[in-house]
Design a protein around this motif. Structure first.
Motif, PDB file in Angstrom:
ATOM      1  N   THR A 258     -37.957  58.723  19.287  1.00 36.53           N
ATOM      2  CA  THR A 258     -38.924  58.627  20.386  1.00 36.53           C
ATOM      3  C   THR A 258     -39.682  59.940  20.472  1.00 36.53           C
ATOM      4  O   THR A 258     -39.074  61.013  20.564  1.00 36.53           O
ATOM      5  CB  THR A 258     -38.224  58.332  21.723  1.00 36.53           C
ATOM      6  OG1 THR A 258     -37.525  57.085  21.621  1.00 36.53           O
ATOM      7  CG2 THR A 258     -39.238  58.238  22.854  1.00 36.53           C
ATOM      8  N   GLU A 259     -40.980  59.862  20.412  1.00 36.43           N
ATOM      9  CA  GLU A 259     -41.821  61.061  20.380  1.00 36.43           C
ATOM     10  C   GLU A 259     -43.012  60.900  21.314  1.00 36.43           C
ATOM     11  O   GLU A 259     -43.466  59.786  21.573  1.00 36.43           O
ATOM     12  CB  GLU A 259     -42.356  61.308  18.953  1.00 36.43           C
ATOM     13  CG  GLU A 259     -41.303  61.330  17.866  1.00 36.43           C
ATOM     14  CD  GLU A 259     -40.447  62.581  17.899  1.00 36.43           C
ATOM     15  OE1 GLU A 259     -40.892  63.587  18.480  1.00 36.43           O
ATOM     16  OE2 GLU A 259     -39.336  62.551  17.330  1.00 36.43           O
ATOM     17  N   LYS A 260     -43.506  62.021  21.792  1.00 38.67           N
ATOM     18  CA  LYS A 260     -44.758  62.013  22.542  1.00 38.67           C
ATOM     19  C   LYS A 260     -45.897  62.034  21.539  1.00 38.67           C
ATOM     20  O   LYS A 260     -45.985  62.925  20.712  1.00 38.67           O
ATOM     21  CB  LYS A 260     -44.852  63.222  23.471  1.00 38.67           C
ATOM     22  CG  LYS A 260     -46.118  63.207  24.333  1.00 38.67           C
ATOM     23  CD  LYS A 260     -46.161  64.392  25.288  1.00 38.67           C
ATOM     24  CE  LYS A 260     -47.430  64.344  26.133  1.00 38.67           C
ATOM     25  NZ  LYS A 260     -47.521  65.484  27.067  1.00 38.67           N
ATOM     26  N   GLN A 282     -45.061  58.444  25.598  1.00 39.74           N
ATOM     27  CA  GLN A 282     -43.843  58.406  24.803  1.00 39.74           C
ATOM     28  C   GLN A 282     -43.840  57.115  23.982  1.00 39.74           C
ATOM     29  O   GLN A 282     -44.014  56.028  24.531  1.00 39.74           O
ATOM     30  CB  GLN A 282     -42.609  58.453  25.703  1.00 39.74           C
ATOM     31  CG  GLN A 282     -42.396  59.782  26.401  1.00 39.74           C
ATOM     32  CD  GLN A 282     -42.016  60.888  25.437  1.00 39.74           C
ATOM     33  OE1 GLN A 282     -42.777  61.842  25.237  1.00 39.74           O
ATOM     34  NE2 GLN A 282     -40.843  60.779  24.849  1.00 39.74           N
ATOM     35  N   ASN A 283     -43.648  57.259  22.703  1.00 34.49           N
ATOM     36  CA  ASN A 283     -43.655  56.108  21.800  1.00 34.49           C
ATOM     37  C   ASN A 283     -42.351  56.061  21.013  1.00 34.49           C
ATOM     38  O   ASN A 283     -41.859  57.089  20.543  1.00 34.49           O
ATOM     39  CB  ASN A 283     -44.832  56.207  20.829  1.00 34.49           C
ATOM     40  CG  ASN A 283     -46.171  56.272  21.545  1.00 34.49           C
ATOM     41  OD1 ASN A 283     -46.613  55.298  22.133  1.00 34.49           O
ATOM     42  ND2 ASN A 283     -46.806  57.446  21.507  1.00 34.49           N
ATOM     43  N   THR A 284     -41.805  54.865  20.894  1.00 35.48           N
ATOM     44  CA  THR A 284     -40.584  54.673  20.119  1.00 35.48           C
ATOM     45  C   THR A 284     -40.954  54.206  18.719  1.00 35.48           C
ATOM     46  O   THR A 284     -41.634  53.188  18.564  1.00 35.48           O
ATOM     47  CB  THR A 284     -39.666  53.639  20.785  1.00 35.48           C
ATOM     48  OG1 THR A 284     -39.324  54.082  22.101  1.00 35.48           O
ATOM     49  CG2 THR A 284     -38.391  53.448  19.977  1.00 35.48           C
ATOM     50  N   TYR A 285     -40.528  54.955  17.715  1.00 38.21           N
ATOM     51  CA  TYR A 285     -40.851  54.634  16.325  1.00 38.21           C
ATOM     52  C   TYR A 285     -39.647  54.005  15.639  1.00 38.21           C
ATOM     53  O   TYR A 285     -38.505  54.355  15.917  1.00 38.21           O
ATOM     54  CB  TYR A 285     -41.280  55.896  15.572  1.00 38.21           C
ATOM     55  CG  TYR A 285     -42.610  56.441  16.047  1.00 38.21           C
ATOM     56  CD1 TYR A 285     -43.793  56.039  15.450  1.00 38.21           C
ATOM     57  CD2 TYR A 285     -42.671  57.366  17.085  1.00 38.21           C
ATOM     58  CE1 TYR A 285     -45.017  56.522  15.889  1.00 38.21           C
ATOM     59  CE2 TYR A 285     -43.889  57.862  17.522  1.00 38.21           C
ATOM     60  CZ  TYR A 285     -45.060  57.432  16.919  1.00 38.21           C
ATOM     61  OH  TYR A 285     -46.262  57.921  17.352  1.00 38.21           O
ATOM     62  N   HIS A 286     -39.926  53.102  14.729  1.00 39.62           N
ATOM     63  CA  HIS A 286     -38.858  52.457  13.968  1.00 39.62           C
ATOM     64  C   HIS A 286     -39.305  52.267  12.526  1.00 39.62           C
ATOM     65  O   HIS A 286     -40.449  51.887  12.261  1.00 39.62           O
ATOM     66  CB  HIS A 286     -38.492  51.096  14.580  1.00 39.62           C
ATOM     67  CG  HIS A 286     -39.641  50.134  14.627  1.00 39.62           C
ATOM     68  ND1 HIS A 286     -40.562  50.110  15.651  1.00 39.62           N
ATOM     69  CD2 HIS A 286     -40.034  49.172  13.762  1.00 39.62           C
ATOM     70  CE1 HIS A 286     -41.462  49.185  15.431  1.00 39.62           C
ATOM     71  NE2 HIS A 286     -41.165  48.595  14.290  1.00 39.62           N
ATOM     72  N   LEU A 287     -38.403  52.546  11.614  1.00 38.21           N
ATOM     73  CA  LEU A 287     -38.627  52.278  10.200  1.00 38.21           C
ATOM     74  C   LEU A 287     -37.386  51.551   9.701  1.00 38.21           C
ATOM     75  O   LEU A 287     -36.280  52.100   9.749  1.00 38.21           O
ATOM     76  CB  LEU A 287     -38.831  53.582   9.402  1.00 38.21           C
ATOM     77  CG  LEU A 287     -40.098  54.380   9.747  1.00 38.21           C
ATOM     78  CD1 LEU A 287     -39.799  55.402  10.832  1.00 38.21           C
ATOM     79  CD2 LEU A 287     -40.632  55.094   8.519  1.00 38.21           C
ATOM     80  N   ARG A 288     -37.565  50.321   9.251  1.00 40.43           N
ATOM     81  CA  ARG A 288     -36.397  49.540   8.867  1.00 40.43           C
ATOM     82  C   ARG A 288     -36.746  48.471   7.846  1.00 40.43           C
ATOM     83  O   ARG A 288     -37.928  48.132   7.653  1.00 40.43           O
ATOM     84  CB  ARG A 288     -35.768  48.880  10.084  1.00 40.43           C
ATOM     85  CG  ARG A 288     -36.619  47.853  10.800  1.00 40.43           C
ATOM     86  CD  ARG A 288     -35.945  47.425  12.094  1.00 40.43           C
ATOM     87  NE  ARG A 288     -36.719  46.455  12.850  1.00 40.43           N
ATOM     88  CZ  ARG A 288     -36.567  45.135  12.772  1.00 40.43           C
ATOM     89  NH1 ARG A 288     -35.679  44.633  11.929  1.00 40.43           N
ATOM     90  NH2 ARG A 288     -37.285  44.321  13.510  1.00 40.43           N
ATOM     91  N   LYS A 289     -35.722  47.972   7.200  1.00 43.14           N
ATOM     92  CA  LYS A 289     -35.848  46.876   6.243  1.00 43.14           C
ATOM     93  C   LYS A 289     -35.712  45.566   7.006  1.00 43.14           C
ATOM     94  O   LYS A 289     -34.901  45.452   7.918  1.00 43.14           O
ATOM     95  CB  LYS A 289     -34.768  46.992   5.162  1.00 43.14           C
ATOM     96  CG  LYS A 289     -34.945  46.058   3.963  1.00 43.14           C
ATOM     97  CD  LYS A 289     -33.915  46.391   2.891  1.00 43.14           C
ATOM     98  CE  LYS A 289     -34.198  45.612   1.607  1.00 43.14           C
ATOM     99  NZ  LYS A 289     -33.902  44.183   1.754  1.00 43.14           N
ATOM    100  N   LEU A 290     -36.496  44.589   6.632  1.00 46.22           N
ATOM    101  CA  LEU A 290     -36.504  43.313   7.332  1.00 46.22           C
ATOM    102  C   LEU A 290     -35.540  42.341   6.656  1.00 46.22           C
ATOM    103  O   LEU A 290     -35.848  41.748   5.616  1.00 46.22           O
ATOM    104  CB  LEU A 290     -37.917  42.732   7.344  1.00 46.22           C
ATOM    105  CG  LEU A 290     -38.124  41.429   8.127  1.00 46.22           C
ATOM    106  CD1 LEU A 290     -37.730  41.583   9.580  1.00 46.22           C
ATOM    107  CD2 LEU A 290     -39.578  40.983   8.013  1.00 46.22           C
ATOM    108  N   GLY A 291     -34.342  42.207   7.234  1.00 48.37           N
ATOM    109  CA  GLY A 291     -33.343  41.277   6.709  1.00 48.37           C
ATOM    110  C   GLY A 291     -32.986  41.567   5.263  1.00 48.37           C
ATOM    111  O   GLY A 291     -32.880  42.718   4.842  1.00 48.37           O
TER     112      GLY A 291
END
Length: 553
Positions: A258-260, A282-291
């Motif tokens: 979570t970053e400004k 404030q923004n929540t960032y996500h980096l992930r593989k989809l299934g």
């Protein structure tokens, strides 16, 4: 003298190793040729599915209307947009950018009719930009994604027009939601606004999300001798201004922060795409593989936005898709320019690039700018180089005496070392003088390597004659051969090693470097040819001066 030669050989081999390591980090990822118009049908045929975010409220299926039915309906209403910077396709289902080509950047130099396709969504490749609203009154729900309407199916930036707005409209009861894309002439930043007109009796609230959805495919076959640049995600965090994550690393472990302000990007050689949300929230960032699919998500979720009953509100973010233009990326968001990856020597590389660009503005040719930059670097290190060449010239002059001493003392290495140091003192020769100045200059040489490899300005830029593109190898290998010749002559001006093994290694270096440089971009080889030529001239003059000086008895 032997230990000095060992040090020089070690330094050269270390530089060679670092170049080879960096060399294998570069190979431009070029999607297979495809025109935008021929891909619109397949773009729509790929279900968007799983629109993820940092929360569990993101829809994973379309239950209200079957996904297949929605896709078929949306395929008939694909929206095309043409500007001086973009040739793109928007799918009204969700309002995603499913295709984006760059008409000012060609796929290949000899195919100016085929623009470079950055975002693509064909049957065998997924790379698109998605955005939507989630939360209490979000448009993207567990029942599916919204189907927007638009007044036109085709939009074009007219001559003299500075901005083009494309509105997608959705009626949500008494709330009118307009998803507006704003395109600006000459710019690769797209402004994405959600205009909320709340005419209901209750407050409206939702969160904006934006994400890049891409597979890990590489459509270019990379051989051991081709250059392989970084391909993957990048993000800025409080702890790291520029954090890179490969697809393998994302698949191994999901990344959240979570970053400004901030940004999240998909990086490849010369080009990037990036979501840049509100800098003050404030923004929540996500980096992930989809299934279990070969799909990766790089996105953000913004704060909760409320629009009071009977009022209007705007929720905004920016989406950049284009070349790694350092100056423009600096303007858009802090540290976004670091996606122009100069490595750990960025603090040296950035000033060098500034000088390179300044010279180009004067001469109008990137090849001449490289030559001018090389001359500036040589002038900067003129005194250091002169010290090094003087030391090597003196060592070369003393080479016959060294050989005589080695023959006289045979295996008595201690006596040989004592006499050698005595001779150095008598002749006023600093044994460190030949190698230390070269070692000091190596960071600059390596930084120049990063600059010339990462600068999109050199892509498809001609020099003269047969060099039509400075970013790819010399088609006839003329520059690498000239480089090998100049390196050979440089060695002839240096003192020759007394040890046979060292001598053989030094003789092999021009061949090794020439072979390796056959696949290096012509712009980089041009730098080394120019650098060697100037070095030979300087070293020749100094060697003649030293040879004319009387030796001490």
């Amino acid at each position: 003298m032997d230990w000095q030669k060992n040090l020089l050989i070690a330094a050269i081999l270390t530089t060679l190793l670092m170049l080879v390591i960096r060399w294998h980090e570069f190979q431009e990822q070029r999607p297979a040729p495809a025109a935008v118009a021929s891909q619109t049908s397949s773009s729509a045929a790929t279900p968007t599915g799983a629109v993820p975010s940092a929360t569990s409220e993101i829809p994973v299926a379309a239950n209200e209307l079957s996904e297949a039915a929605k896709v078929e309906l949306a395929a008939e209403k694909l929206i095309t947009v043409k500007t001086d910077s973009f040739d793109l396709v928007i799918n009204p289902l969700g309002g995603d950018i499913v295709q984006l080509a760059l008409p000012r950047h060609f796929l290949k130099l000899d195919t100016p009719d085929q623009p470079f396709v950055l975002l693509d969504n064909r049957d065998n490749h997924t790379y698109l930009a998605q955005s939507g609203l989630i939360g209490l009154n979000g448009t993207d729900t567990a029942q599916g994604r919204p189907l927007f309407s638009s007044e036109q199916q085709s939009y074009q930036l007219a001559d003299g027009q500075q901005q083009l707005q494309v509105d997608l409209v959705l009626q949500q009861g008494d709330v009118k939601i307009t998803k507006r894309f704003t395109f600006t002439r000459g710019d690769y930043l797209i402004k994405v606004d959600y205009l909320i007109d709340n005419q209901s009796a209750a407050a409206w609230s939702a969160q904006l999300y934006g994400q890049i959805k891409r597979d890990s495919q590489n459509f270019v076959k990379v051989s051991a001798l081709e250059m392989n640049p970084f391909l993957g995600a990048a993000i800025t965090t409080t702890d790291e201004n520029y954090k890179k994550l490969t697809f393998a690393k994302i698949a191994e472990k999901e990344f959240k922060t979570t970053e400004k302000g901030g940004w999240v990007a998909m990086v490849q050689h010369y080009f990037i795409s990036a979501w840049i949300p509100d800098a003050d929230s404030q923004n929540t960032y996500h980096l992930r593989k989809l299934g279990n699919n070969d799909l990766y998500l790089m996105g953000f979720t913004g704060k909760v936005n409320e629009v009071a009953a009977g009022s209007q509100g705007v929720i905004s973010a920016g989406f950049y898709a284009g070349p790694k233009d350092t100056k423009r990326l600096e303007e858009i968001s802090p540290y976004l320019d670091l996606t122009v990856d100069y490595g750990w020597l960025w603090w040296v590389a950035k000033p060098l690039f500034w000088v390179l660009k300044f010279i180009h503005n004067l001469v109008g040719n990137w090849g001449l700018a490289i030559i001018g930059l090389t001359l500036c670097v040589k002038l900067l290190f003129f005194k250091l180089s002169a010290t090094s060449y003087k030391s090597m010239a003196k060592m070369r002059k003393l080479a016959p005496k060294m050989a005589e001493m080695k023959e006289r003392y045979g295996d008595d290495r201690q006596k040989f070392s004592q006499e050698m140091m005595k001779m150095y003192k008598t002749e006023k020769v600093n044994p460190f003088g030949g190698c230390l100045p070269l070692l000091i200059q190596m960071p600059v040489f390596l930084a120049l390597y990063y600059v010339l490899m990462e600068s999109v300005e050199l892509r498809h830029s001609p020099f003269f004659g047969w060099i039509l593109d400075l970013s790819v190898k010399d088609p006839y290998f003329v520059l690498p051969i000239i480089y090998g010749i100049t390196m050979y002559f440089m060695q002839k001006l240096n003192p020759q090693p007394t040890d046979p093994m060292q001598a053989r290694i030094m003789q092999m270096l021009p061949l090794i470097f020439t072979f390796m440089f056959l696949w290096f971009p012509a712009g980089l080889v041009l730098y080394w040819v120019t650098n060697n030529s100037l070095s030979i001239l300087q070293q020749y003059i100094i060697t003649k001066q030293i040879d004319a000086e009387p030796s001490h008895k």
